[in-house]
Motif scaffolding. Structure first.
Motif, short mmCIF file in Angstrom:
data_model
loop_
_atom_site.label_atom_id
_atom_site.label_comp_id
_atom_site.label_asym_id
_atom_site.label_seq_id
_atom_site.Cartn_x
_atom_site.Cartn_y
_atom_site.Cartn_z
N VAL A 261 0.86 -1.18 0.00
CA VAL A 261 0.00 0.00 0.00
C VAL A 261 0.89 1.23 0.00
N ALA A 262 0.37 2.33 -0.55
CA ALA A 262 1.15 3.57 -0.61
C ALA A 262 0.19 4.76 -0.65
N PHE A 263 0.68 5.92 -0.22
CA PHE A 263 -0.09 7.15 -0.25
C PHE A 263 0.49 8.08 -1.31
N PRO A 264 -0.12 8.21 -2.49
CA PRO A 264 0.36 9.17 -3.49
C PRO A 264 0.26 10.59 -2.94
N THR A 265 1.37 11.30 -2.88
CA THR A 265 1.36 12.64 -2.29
C THR A 265 0.55 13.63 -3.14
N LYS A 266 0.41 13.35 -4.43
CA LYS A 266 -0.38 14.21 -5.32
C LYS A 266 -1.83 14.31 -4.86
N TRP A 267 -2.30 13.27 -4.19
CA TRP A 267 -3.72 13.19 -3.84
C TRP A 267 -3.99 13.43 -2.36
N PHE A 268 -3.04 14.00 -1.63
CA PHE A 268 -3.32 14.46 -0.27
C PHE A 268 -4.16 15.73 -0.34
#
Length: 299
Positions: A261-268
């Motif tokens: 799993v990962a958190f795309p920083t573009k979509w914060f």
């Protein structure tokens, strides 16, 4: 091995294969795997591990780590002329991603690019071959942290400094590869791949990896005020309730095979996030680019 461009927002996006893959704009020119890409000043960098290392007829992602560079948004890639080796107790790494083009790095972090490396369970282990163990959750779970000045990313491995513990004032010490010390530990293990991103509103580093066993939805998500900790637990999925076991609003079939799993920083967006995840379904059953939206609740 392939590199895709994701266009659009979290609710309406599409993927375009740029380098390798189905109907790609450009053919891939080498094989391997990557769980780490970062953009800096319009140029891309990715850590690459081999598929079948030169001279071998079987896969071994563990054997070494190379750095690749693209100046045309992923249409073509060149590799550095150096590498890190599994024998140095380093394997499949990830970059710590900040904002667009690596913007938004807090002033206390300096002009550095940070990478987390998984410590292999055995520095001579192989994925396949005579002594193959496949892709596993490494026991014990140990991660190392390296930093390098942005201008020296591709030049030489000698420019990389490794977290080497704390000084008497509690500040991080940085040393050579042989001086490295764990920056993160989990007695239940650390997966063969991981992700790391910085949330600008919460001002926290988010780190995600597996524990206990591979491809089972046993994901741990951790946070810290700095890349070197101290770490607290955001969510820790266990056998009794693995990632995806409870899916509000969904009655679709589900396979318990999530490993990344990962958190795309573009979509914060303030306290909201879009998480992307993938599973080991061999082209189906979560082996795809999947997203789910959520919100952070701060205690």
């Amino acid at each position: 091995m392939g590199f895709a461009r994701i266009e659009g927002d979290p609710k309406n996006y599409r993927g375009i294969n740029v380098w390798g893959g189905f109907q790609a704009e450009n053919p891939a020119t080498f094989h391997g795997k990557s769980w780490a890409t970062i953009s800096i000043d319009g140029e891309l960098f990715m850590w690459v591990v081999p598929d079948k290392p030169k001279g071998k007829k079987y896969r071994n992602h563990y054997e070494y780590i190379e750095l690749a560079h693209s100046t045309d948004k992923g249409a073509s890639w060149t590799k550095a002329d150096w590498r890190f080796e599994e024998g140095e107790r380093l394997t499949i790494p990830t970059f710590l991603n900040f904002g667009k083009d690596n913007s938004g790095v807090p002033s206390g972090y300096g002009d550095y690019v940070y990478s987390y490396f998984v410590a292999p369970q055995d520095p001579e282990m192989e994925q396949q071959g005579p002594n193959g163990v496949e892709l596993i959750v490494h026991q014990p779970g140990v991660l190392y942290l390296a930093r390098v000045q942005t201008s020296k990313l591709m030049i030489s491995r000698d420019g990389y400094e490794f977290f080497a513990g704390f000084d008497k004032k509690g500040e991080p010490r940085w040393g050579s590869l042989t001086e490295k010390q764990p920056v993160f530990e989990d007695a239940n293990g650390a997966g063969w791949c991981l992700s790391a991103s910085y949330h600008p509103t919460l001002q926290r580093v988010l780190l995600a990896t597996q524990h206990e066993r591979n491809r089972s939805g046993l994901i741990g998500i951790f946070d810290a005020p700095t890349p070197w900790g101290p770490w607290t637990t955001v969510e820790y999925y266990e056998t009794s309730s693995p990632f995806g076991a409870v899916r509000a609003g969904s009655e679709l079939p589900w396979k318990q095979n999530i490993f990344f799993v990962a958190f795309p920083t573009k979509w914060f967006d303030e306290d909201r996030f879009t998480l992307n995840f993938t599973g080991a379904g061999r082209g189906k059953d979560n082996d795809s680019f999947n997203t789910i939206e959520g919100r952070f609740l701060v205690k």
